[in-house]
Write a protein that holds these residues in place. Structure first.
Motif, PDB file in Angstrom:
ATOM      1  N   MET A 165      19.280  70.065  11.928  1.00 37.96           N
ATOM      2  CA  MET A 165      17.902  70.440  11.582  1.00 37.96           C
ATOM      3  C   MET A 165      17.613  70.184  10.105  1.00 37.96           C
ATOM      4  SD  MET A 165      16.974  71.340  14.552  1.00 37.96           S
ATOM      5  CE  MET A 165      15.394  72.125  14.416  1.00 37.96           C
ATOM      6  N   PHE A 185      18.089  61.777  28.160  1.00 36.59           N
ATOM      7  CA  PHE A 185      18.388  63.066  27.548  1.00 36.59           C
ATOM      8  C   PHE A 185      19.490  63.843  28.279  1.00 36.59           C
ATOM      9  CE2 PHE A 185      14.168  62.094  25.941  1.00 36.59           C
ATOM     10  CZ  PHE A 185      14.338  62.361  24.590  1.00 36.59           C
ATOM     11  N   THR A 186      19.336  63.957  29.601  1.00 35.24           N
ATOM     12  CA  THR A 186      20.301  64.759  30.356  1.00 35.24           C
ATOM     13  C   THR A 186      21.715  64.236  30.152  1.00 35.24           C
ATOM     14  OG1 THR A 186      18.582  65.103  31.992  1.00 35.24           O
ATOM     15  CG2 THR A 186      20.810  65.731  32.611  1.00 35.24           C
TER      16      THR A 186
ATOM     17  N   LEU C  65      28.975  75.678  24.595  1.00 37.75           N
ATOM     18  CA  LEU C  65      27.915  74.804  24.101  1.00 37.75           C
ATOM     19  C   LEU C  65      27.135  75.466  22.969  1.00 37.75           C
ATOM     20  CD1 LEU C  65      26.134  73.053  27.088  1.00 37.75           C
ATOM     21  CD2 LEU C  65      28.078  72.329  25.732  1.00 37.75           C
ATOM     22  N   PRO C  66      26.760  74.690  21.952  1.00 34.34           N
ATOM     23  CA  PRO C  66      25.856  75.234  20.928  1.00 34.34           C
ATOM     24  C   PRO C  66      24.480  75.492  21.551  1.00 34.34           C
ATOM     25  CG  PRO C  66      26.900  73.204  20.176  1.00 34.34           C
ATOM     26  CD  PRO C  66      27.208  73.329  21.618  1.00 34.34           C
ATOM     27  N   ASN C  67      23.806  76.516  21.045  1.00 37.20           N
ATOM     28  CA  ASN C  67      22.455  76.813  21.522  1.00 37.20           C
ATOM     29  C   ASN C  67      21.550  75.601  21.452  1.00 37.20           C
ATOM     30  OD1 ASN C  67      22.240  79.501  22.318  1.00 37.20           O
ATOM     31  ND2 ASN C  67      22.597  80.118  20.203  1.00 37.20           N
ATOM     32  N   LEU C  68      21.670  74.892  20.350  1.00 36.40           N
ATOM     33  CA  LEU C  68      20.780  73.767  20.119  1.00 36.40           C
ATOM     34  C   LEU C  68      20.944  72.706  21.203  1.00 36.40           C
ATOM     35  CD1 LEU C  68      18.684  72.793  18.094  1.00 36.40           C
ATOM     36  CD2 LEU C  68      20.500  71.650  16.825  1.00 36.40           C
ATOM     37  N   VAL C  69      22.214  72.402  21.535  1.00 33.81           N
ATOM     38  CA  VAL C  69      22.487  71.397  22.561  1.00 33.81           C
ATOM     39  C   VAL C  69      21.959  71.882  23.910  1.00 33.81           C
ATOM     40  CG1 VAL C  69      24.303  70.169  23.798  1.00 33.81           C
ATOM     41  CG2 VAL C  69      24.491  70.518  21.330  1.00 33.81           C
ATOM     42  N   PHE C  72      18.141  71.520  23.924  1.00 31.00           N
ATOM     43  CA  PHE C  72      17.775  70.113  24.093  1.00 31.00           C
ATOM     44  C   PHE C  72      18.026  69.657  25.521  1.00 31.00           C
ATOM     45  CE2 PHE C  72      18.372  68.843  19.345  1.00 31.00           C
ATOM     46  CZ  PHE C  72      17.100  69.334  19.079  1.00 31.00           C
ATOM     47  N   LEU C  73      19.180  70.048  26.051  1.00 33.51           N
ATOM     48  CA  LEU C  73      19.550  69.649  27.413  1.00 33.51           C
ATOM     49  C   LEU C  73      18.496  70.138  28.400  1.00 33.51           C
ATOM     50  CD1 LEU C  73      21.742  68.397  29.267  1.00 33.51           C
ATOM     51  CD2 LEU C  73      22.741  70.661  29.448  1.00 33.51           C
ATOM     52  N   TYR C  76      14.553  68.598  27.029  1.00 34.67           N
ATOM     53  CA  TYR C  76      14.316  67.162  27.175  1.00 34.67           C
ATOM     54  C   TYR C  76      14.933  66.616  28.446  1.00 34.67           C
ATOM     55  CZ  TYR C  76      13.018  67.243  22.234  1.00 34.67           C
ATOM     56  OH  TYR C  76      12.419  67.504  21.047  1.00 34.67           O
ATOM     57  N   GLY C  77      15.998  67.278  28.926  1.00 36.50           N
ATOM     58  CA  GLY C  77      16.778  66.707  30.019  1.00 36.50           C
ATOM     59  C   GLY C  77      16.494  67.317  31.372  1.00 36.50           C
ATOM     60  N   LEU C  78      17.154  68.455  31.647  1.00 39.42           N
ATOM     61  CA  LEU C  78      17.204  68.963  33.011  1.00 39.42           C
ATOM     62  C   LEU C  78      15.834  69.315  33.599  1.00 39.42           C
ATOM     63  CD1 LEU C  78      20.465  71.096  33.029  1.00 39.42           C
ATOM     64  CD2 LEU C  78      20.010  68.901  34.108  1.00 39.42           C
ATOM     65  N   LEU C  81      13.774  66.336  34.332  1.00 38.07           N
ATOM     66  CA  LEU C  81      14.461  65.584  35.380  1.00 38.07           C
ATOM     67  C   LEU C  81      14.146  66.175  36.754  1.00 38.07           C
ATOM     68  CD1 LEU C  81      16.644  63.236  35.397  1.00 38.07           C
ATOM     69  CD2 LEU C  81      18.281  65.046  35.923  1.00 38.07           C
ATOM     70  N   ALA C 166      13.468  74.620  17.314  1.00 38.57           N
ATOM     71  CA  ALA C 166      13.769  73.211  17.562  1.00 38.57           C
ATOM     72  C   ALA C 166      12.988  72.652  18.742  1.00 38.57           C
ATOM     73  CB  ALA C 166      15.271  73.019  17.791  1.00 38.57           C
TER      74      ALA C 166
END
Lengths: 221, 255, 225
Positions: A165, A185-186, C65-69, C72-73, C76-78, C81, C166
């Motif tokens: 960040m 992304f996934t 896992l980090p919170n940030l990841v 994002f997952l 933006y991802g799941l 999707l 974020a």
């Protein structure tokens, strides 16, 4: 199949570069975080009223402030007072301040659990208070605090992702860039996740080994 | 005494790993009878009691209560267990509930009684064990003897046909065992059917209809108190009784 | 100096609206974490090997896992999707909640196991089914024991909630940054935000300690007899 190729050819190389930055962030932060924790804890337990109060205030302030908030303050805030850092340095400073606050809580607990007789015995041998704390009390206390500190190191690994960040491109940042460019992304964040899982698991193993290694024979807990 | 047989135990076997804890135990229990199980520790007495109400599932063998099979009873086991009260060495009172609530909880949740009815019944049972004035205390506020009496009341509240006592006084200070044994004596005299694992030979002699000596997962010998204590058939039994005598005082005198 | 104070007072109402968002995230994540964590713990302790193995994997995954990841997952991802168009706030609560459930489950598991087998046996001996015994006997006790550990989740979630900046959730930090981008006065604004967090943290902990004392049962928590 295409995904595998993508992972191997496109994703992994930048992630490895990012990983190197992540590891550097962690390695710079751990020793200073430990040192900060020791100083604050010692100040809280053995310092005079003023010092003890200041150390306590430090803990309340920096445990209460979200790490990301702190990072923004350092990286975006301080330049307005004429103090500016590179993203990497700013991140490490933030991690050390925060990690030190948490570490100090464990070390303080451990300091308080070392029997008072130890301090008296050391002073009876002619050590000054400072010498006694550094040579006799802290080595014992640090061993007792180790499980808690290990936990904080694991947290540190995960929170190192926040450096992104501040535009410090570490593991998460490297992943984000690839993901945005290829719109995957996934997949990307799952792979990034695996990287972190490996880091955390390996670190856990090493720290567990260290805990066993540093145990004093015959001394339980 | 040739009453109705209410509990039948046949050929119970139980192993943990390679150690055989029970090696074929069989006996019948008549209504109103008290059987006391003795034997050195590790001979499977407690396991046997737990096999009777299926808290431990035996590898082989059957248990019948009133002609209904308890072993292999599937979901019915929860109904059958209500008829088999159990008292544990460590009381196992529910630490988050007061004495009265400890007695109530199964009445409400299992027997689906309403609160008023269950509360009255619980008080009745607490009166029976002489603890009506402790009803609103939590387990941690009770002495060991009181706690064990509450746990007896808890089991009695389900109106069991048989009561199992698993070393009910071994976790108690000596001066507290008397009050628990007195409650058990009263129960026996009022016609409760009881199986008791204990080292309290004084109790065994004055209350038991039969004493069963167990050794290495088997019943070595059994008989009325006078038979077994004055005239044991095996040396092993004699040795054990002598050792108990040394530990807990002369049995004959206690009688 | 006066300018700074004026600035802070002008920005304060806007930033303070973020405290409600932050509190909603924390409360939501605590709740999700509590319900899922409890279910996971029961599954891990009383479930078949496959179930308890799955729970262990879940815990390893979400704690590693980090919170940030994770954010994002999900963001933006799941969720895209799966074709789900949900708010960033919803994703924040889900991600932080699931992560918290992994931590909470281990707390509850430890408390359930610390009760020992005796409580379960006694309940079963009275004719309770396993679910009845878990619900009426095991959980009420385990939850009480877990309360001190559970209150630690509050400060963790509170400080973690800032990461949802974020993905653009309008919480305290996001609002602070918006003000900074308009006024170019980072220091006073960030300090104000930090102070709000510190007060929420300290005040919340004080309240939780009060609650702990309220719920205490005489002699409870001293362990088994």
């Amino acid at each position: 199949m295409k995904d595998l190729l993508f992972i191997r050819e496109v994703l992994i190389p930048p992630l490895l570069e990012g990983l190197a930055v992540t590891i550097k962030l962690i390695f710079f932060s751990i020793p200073f975080g430990l040192l900060a924790g020791m100083i604050i804890a010692t100040g809280r337990v053995y310092g005079n009223r003023m010092i003890s109060f200041l150390c306590r205030a430090y803990v309340i302030v920096f445990k209460g402030t979200p790490l990301l908030m702190l990072l923004f303050l350092i990286y975006f805030g301080l330049p307005s007072l004429g103090i500016s850092f590179q993203p990497f340095t700013a991140a490490v400073i933030g991690f050390v301040i925060c990690n030190g606050a948490y570490n100090s809580e464990y070390i303080r607990g451990a300091l308080l659990s070392v029997r008072t007789g130890q301090l008296m015995a050391a002073e009876a041998l002619g050590m000054t208070r400072g010498q006694a704390v550094i040579n006799i009390i802290l080595p014992q206390a640090m061993r007792r605090a180790l499980p808690g500190i290990s936990n904080e190191i694991i947290y540190l690994i995960k929170y190192s992702s926040l450096a992104y960040m501040l535009t410090c491109i570490e593991l998460t940042g490297a992943g984000k860039i690839v993901a945005s460019r290829y719109f995957k992304f996934t997949l990307v964040f799952l792979v990034v996740g695996v990287f972190y899982l490996c880091l955390v698991t390996i670190a856990g193993r090493i720290l567990g080994f260290l805990e066993k290694k540093l145990q004093i024979p015959g001394l339980i807990k | 005494m040739a009453g109705e047989i209410i509990l039948k135990v046949r050929d119970i076997h139980k192993s943990y790993g390679s150690t055989e804890v029970l090696r074929g135990i069989s006996f019948d229990v008549q209504k109103g009878e008290t059987k006391v199980f003795i034997g050195s520790s590790g001979t499977g007495k407690s396991t046997l009691l737990r096999c009777i109400n299926q808290l431990t599932v035996p590898d082989r063998g059957q248990v019948w209560l009133h002609g209904e099979e308890v072993t292999h009873s599937g979901k019915e086991i929860n109904r059958l267990r209500q008829k088999i009260g159990m008292v544990f060495q460590n009381f196992n009172l529910f630490d988050h509930l007061t004495a009265r609530k400890n007695v109530e909880v199964a009445l409400i949740k299992v027997r689906k009684m309403n609160r008023k009815e269950a509360g009255d019944k619980a008080m009745e049972e607490l009166v029976r064990v002489g603890l009506e004035d402790k009803a609103d205390l939590y387990p941690a506020e009770l002495s060991g003897g009181q706690a064990q009496r509450v746990s007896i009341a808890r089991a009695l509240a389900m109106d069991p046909d048989v009561m199992l006592f698993d070393e009910p006084t071994s976790a108690l200070d000596p001066e507290l065992t008397g009050e628990v044994l007195q409650v058990m004596k009263d129960l026996a005299q009022n016609g409760m059917t009881m199986l008791v694992v204990t080292h309290e030979m004084g109790f065994a002699c004055s209350v038991a209809n039969e004493i069963i000596f167990m050794e290495k997962g088997e019943i070595l010998e059994s008989g009325s108190p006078s038979e077994l204590i004055c005239n044991p058939r095996y040396d092993r039994t004699k040795q054990f009784l002598n050792k108990l005598g040394e530990l807990y005082g002369d049995i004959g005198r206690q009688r | 100096m006066n300018d700074t104070i004026t600035l802070i007072f002008k920005a304060l109402p806007f930033i303070l609206q973020g405290t409600f968002v932050t509190l909603k995230i924390v409360a939501g994540a605590l709740l999700v974490g509590f319900i899922c964590g409890l279910a996971l713990a029961v599954g891990q302790v009383y479930g078949r090997p496959f179930l308890s193995g799955s729970v262990a994997f879940y815990v390893w995954f979400f704690r590693g896992l980090p919170n940030l990841v994770l954010l994002f997952l999900f963001y933006y991802g799941l969720f895209p999707l799966m074709g789900l168009d949900v708010s960033a706030f919803f994703i924040a609560v889900t991600a932080l909640g699931l992560r918290s459930s992994a931590y909470q489950s281990q707390l509850f598991r430890g408390c359930i196991q610390s009760l020992g087998e005796g409580q379960m046996m006694a309940a079963r001996s009275l004719g309770m089914t396993r679910p009845q015994a878990v619900w009426n006997i095991i959980l009420p006790q385990a939850l009480r024991i877990s309360l001190p550990g559970w209150s630690n989740e509050y400060p963790i979630l509170l400080t973690d909630s800032a990461v949802t900046y974020a993905i653009g959730v309008m919480e305290i930090l996001t609002r602070g940054n918006l003000v900074v981008s308009r006024t170019y006065q980072p220091m006073p604004i960030y300090m104000t935000c930090a102070l709000i967090f510190i007060i929420m943290n300290y005040g919340g902990m004080k309240m939780l300690h009060l609650l702990e004392r309220r719920l205490q049962i005489p002699g409870f928590g001293r362990g088994e007899h």
